[in-house]
Design an enzyme around this catalytic site. Structure first.
Site, PDB file in Angstrom:
ATOM      1  N   GLU A   1       0.833  -1.204   0.000  1.00 55.75           N
ATOM      2  CA  GLU A   1       0.000   0.000   0.000  1.00 55.75           C
ATOM      3  C   GLU A   1       0.875   1.265   0.000  1.00 55.75           C
ATOM      4  O   GLU A   1       0.575   2.238  -0.702  1.00 55.75           O
ATOM      5  CB  GLU A   1      -0.948  -0.043   1.213  1.00 55.75           C
ATOM      6  CG  GLU A   1      -1.799   1.180   1.431  1.00 55.75           C
ATOM      7  CD  GLU A   1      -2.722   1.541   0.280  1.00 55.75           C
ATOM      8  OE1 GLU A   1      -2.840   0.775  -0.687  1.00 55.75           O
ATOM      9  OE2 GLU A   1      -3.302   2.633   0.340  1.00 55.75           O
TER      10      GLU A   1
ATOM     11  N   HIS B   1      15.642 -13.324  -3.064  1.00 49.77           N
ATOM     12  CA  HIS B   1      15.250 -14.148  -4.219  1.00 49.77           C
ATOM     13  C   HIS B   1      15.202 -13.329  -5.503  1.00 49.77           C
ATOM     14  O   HIS B   1      14.557 -13.734  -6.466  1.00 49.77           O
ATOM     15  CB  HIS B   1      13.905 -14.819  -3.932  1.00 49.77           C
ATOM     16  CG  HIS B   1      13.956 -15.696  -2.727  1.00 49.77           C
ATOM     17  ND1 HIS B   1      14.543 -16.939  -2.745  1.00 49.77           N
ATOM     18  CD2 HIS B   1      13.547 -15.493  -1.449  1.00 49.77           C
ATOM     19  CE1 HIS B   1      14.476 -17.473  -1.532  1.00 49.77           C
ATOM     20  NE2 HIS B   1      13.874 -16.610  -0.733  1.00 49.77           N
TER      21      HIS B   1
END
Ligand code: F6R
Length: 614
Positions: A487, A510
């Site tokens: 958000e 990752h």
């Protein structure tokens, strides 16, 4: 998105129409126009690209007589924003003028047929096709305007809210709706029309919401009549709506967004009012009480929402799974509706929408209802389409949100979800008494907590100045605050136009960590929770790679302070409500960066407040 205003009565229509257009500006638009039938019987259309103030300049010296008129703000879909594509559109003979919100999906087929019948077109819009189709039907069948509208709309595929006036009938506005909001305001010997009741609230408290497939016949000399496309008369159901004009104004703030950020302690009081007993901490939501067995027996809950409401739903997922032990899925409404989803009769679909008008969320509601699920709405706008289309619901009651970037609606949505989770968890017996009291007490204290949080405003403003240079941002959070990170990133990108991405902090390794350098600031949410230590390590990893870090931490946190470049300290409350606390500095950061970059904070480019088309 596009806005509609109409007036018929005893006053000069133009000032009322222009004021209404100003009130609709927050929805986002790129051109505006007005059509009036004058006392001399002339049907005048005036329109131009730009803002309502541009239209006002354009109107100077023009014939603005008339006590009947329609007006429009256009958010371009078919055809670029320019004077010609702006609404209202004349029919070819210039005897009819039409304004339209929505999209006519089969406009090409209809247009080709009209061209074969000798029609030519001035604009690239689908809306001009509709006004010419109505004129064509009226002319070839020698029928009334109402009959022509009914027959024309039967040929139309798509979404619309339309309003039409005709030169030869200066007493009547015809308005129709399919999947796009439309409301008629009733005055004394006068009528108002709008796509948003708030824009005409200063004239009346009495409203009739037009339903899908209905046409309102608004005649200055007659009671309001509502009929279907097949001419069956509908019951005219008058609803009272009370809003204060001050809620629609900036109240001394430079932008609605800043006003709405600072309003949050008060809006949460309104949101919680009457729902939590301050002595017993008992949470009562009528939507849950009335549908107790549905919630208790629910096999699964599916949230459907878009944008910020989707982020709030991700927090709702955490709340409900942990407090009620009901499996939850969170779906983008736009994907859900086209995915042939599995919906069972013992599923509950919760539609979350500030405006209550988002086209995809509304379609997801309709799909879920057809599949037999119980559909619950969490909306802000009272009487909105989603609120009316759901089986039950809970309003967030945070007052009109005018800034395009959603702020107080987000905190209101999460607050309602927390109350819902507590109410259902109590009924199911899945929440301990201690935890129930801890969360409901923290909810009661939220307004005071947010007042404290807002004290960081000055610090965040200074920080924003430092980071105005950045072209990219990463936002990190975990658990309840992973959606808060999403958000925060959305707020920044939509109003500052800086690219920003939210990630779960542990995902950095990752892939995204490859992006880190001195030019890529990271906003890391590192308030106390069960992954705090791990997030603190992620922050160190970013620091080791030369990244600049703004951390949102608990007051007095010395640990993260060692590796972060800047810390915004906030008070700590129970973990599941921390997204409400943390979202405040993230809203402020986005706001001030956008202001320093000179952006139009309340009406960012390309955006619309209420997305009523797909
Ligand atoms: C972002 C924003 C949008 C809305 C989205 C859904 O600040 O406001 O992402 O959240 O368009 O709107 P509603 O909640 O009205 O369905």
């Amino acid at each position: 998105m596009c806005g509609i205003v109409g007036y018929v009565g005893g006053r000069d229509a133009c000032p009322i129409l222009l004021k209404g257009l100003h009130r609709l500006e927050y929805r986002g638009y790129d051109s505006a126009g007005v059509a009036l039938v004058g006392a001399d019987g002339a049907l005048n259309v005036y329109k131009c690209k730009g803002k309502v103030t541009d239209l006002e300049h354009f109107l100077e010296g023009k014939d603005l007589c008339g006590s009947i008129g329609i007006a429009h703000t256009r958010w371009a879909t078919h055809g670029v924003p320019n004077d010609v594509n702006a609404h209202p559109h004349y029919s070819e003979s210039e005897s009819i003028a039409l304004i339209h919100n929505g999209i006519i999906e089969n406009y090409r087929v209809l247009k080709d047929a009209l061209i074969e019948n000798g029609y030519t077109f001035r604009s690239s819009t689908d809306s001009e096709v509709l006004v010419n189709l109505i004129e064509y039907v009226r002319r070839t069948n020698d029928c009334s305007l109402l009959e022509a509208v009914q027959q024309a709309l039967k040929q139309v595929v798509g979404a619309y809210a339309i309003a039409i006036i005709e030169k030869s009938n200066p007493d009547e506005i015809i308005a129709a709706r399919q999947s796009s909001p439309m409301v008629v305001g009733l005055g004394k010997d006068e009528y108002f029309l709008s796509s948003d009741a708030a824009s005409i609230i200063e004239y009346t408290e009495d409203f009739v919401y037009v339903n899908d497939g209905e046409i309102a016949v608004i005649n200055r000399h007659k009671p309001l009549k509502v009929v279907t496309l097949d001419n069956h008369e509908s019951h005219v159901d008058i609803k009272k709506l009370q809003l204060s004009i001050s809620q629609l104004e900036k109240g001394g703030y430079p932008h609605f967004m800043l006003k709405e950020i600072y309003e949050q302690p008060g809006t949460l009081i309104d949101c919680i009012r009457g729902r939590i007993n301050a002595d017993t901490y008992e949470v009562k939501l009528s939507g849950v009480i009335d549908n107790r067995s549905k919630f208790v027996d629910a096999r699964r809950i599916i949230f459907v929402a878009c944008g910020t409401s989707w982020h709030a739903s991700l927090i709702g997922e955490h709340l409900i799974e942990s407090i009620c032990r009901i499996p939850v899925e969170v779906e983008y409404a736009s994907e859900f509706r086209y995915r042939n989803p599995i919906i069972r009769k013992d599923d509950i679909v919760i539609a979350v929408s500030q405006s209550g008008e988002t086209a995809d969320t509304l379609a997801a509601v309709e799909l879920a209802r057809k599949a037999g699920a119980f559909v619950f709405g969490i909306c802000n706008v009272v009487g909105s389409s989603i609120a009316r289309a759901t089986d039950s619901g809970a309003y967030i009651h945070v007052g009109p949100e005018i800034g395009v970037a959603s702020t107080k609606a987000f905190t209101g949505q999460v607050t309602v979800m927390a109350m819902l989770a507590l109410a259902v968890g109590r009924e199911k017996g899945t929440v301990s008494e201690d935890y129930y009291r801890e969360v409901s007490k923290a909810l009661l204290e939220l307004p005071a907590t947010l007042t404290e949080v807002l004290e960081v405003g000055g610090q965040v403003k200074d920080l924003a100045k430092i980071f105005t240079y950045a072209h990219n941002f990463i936002y990190l959070g975990r658990g309840y605050n992973y959606p808060t990170a999403l958000e925060g990133a959305l707020k920044l990108k939509e109003i500052s136009y800086i690219h920003a991405e939210g990630y779960p902090a542990a995902e950095m390794k990752h892939g995204p960590i490859a992006l880190i350098d001195a030019e890529m600031p990271t906003v890391a949410i590192a308030t106390p929770d069960h992954t705090y230590e791990k997030t603190a390590s992620n922050i160190e990893e970013i620091k080791a790679r030369g990244g600049k870090i703004i951390a949102v931490t608990a007051r007095g946190d010395e640990h993260v302070r060692k590796s972060a470049d800047y810390c915004i300290e906030v008070p700590v409350i129970t973990e599941c409500l921390m997204p409400i606390v943390v979202s405040i500095p993230l809203q402020l950061l986005a706001y001030y960066i956008a202001v320093y970059k000179g952006r139009n904070v309340d009406q960012p480019r390309n955006l619309a407040k209420s997305v009523t088309v797909e």
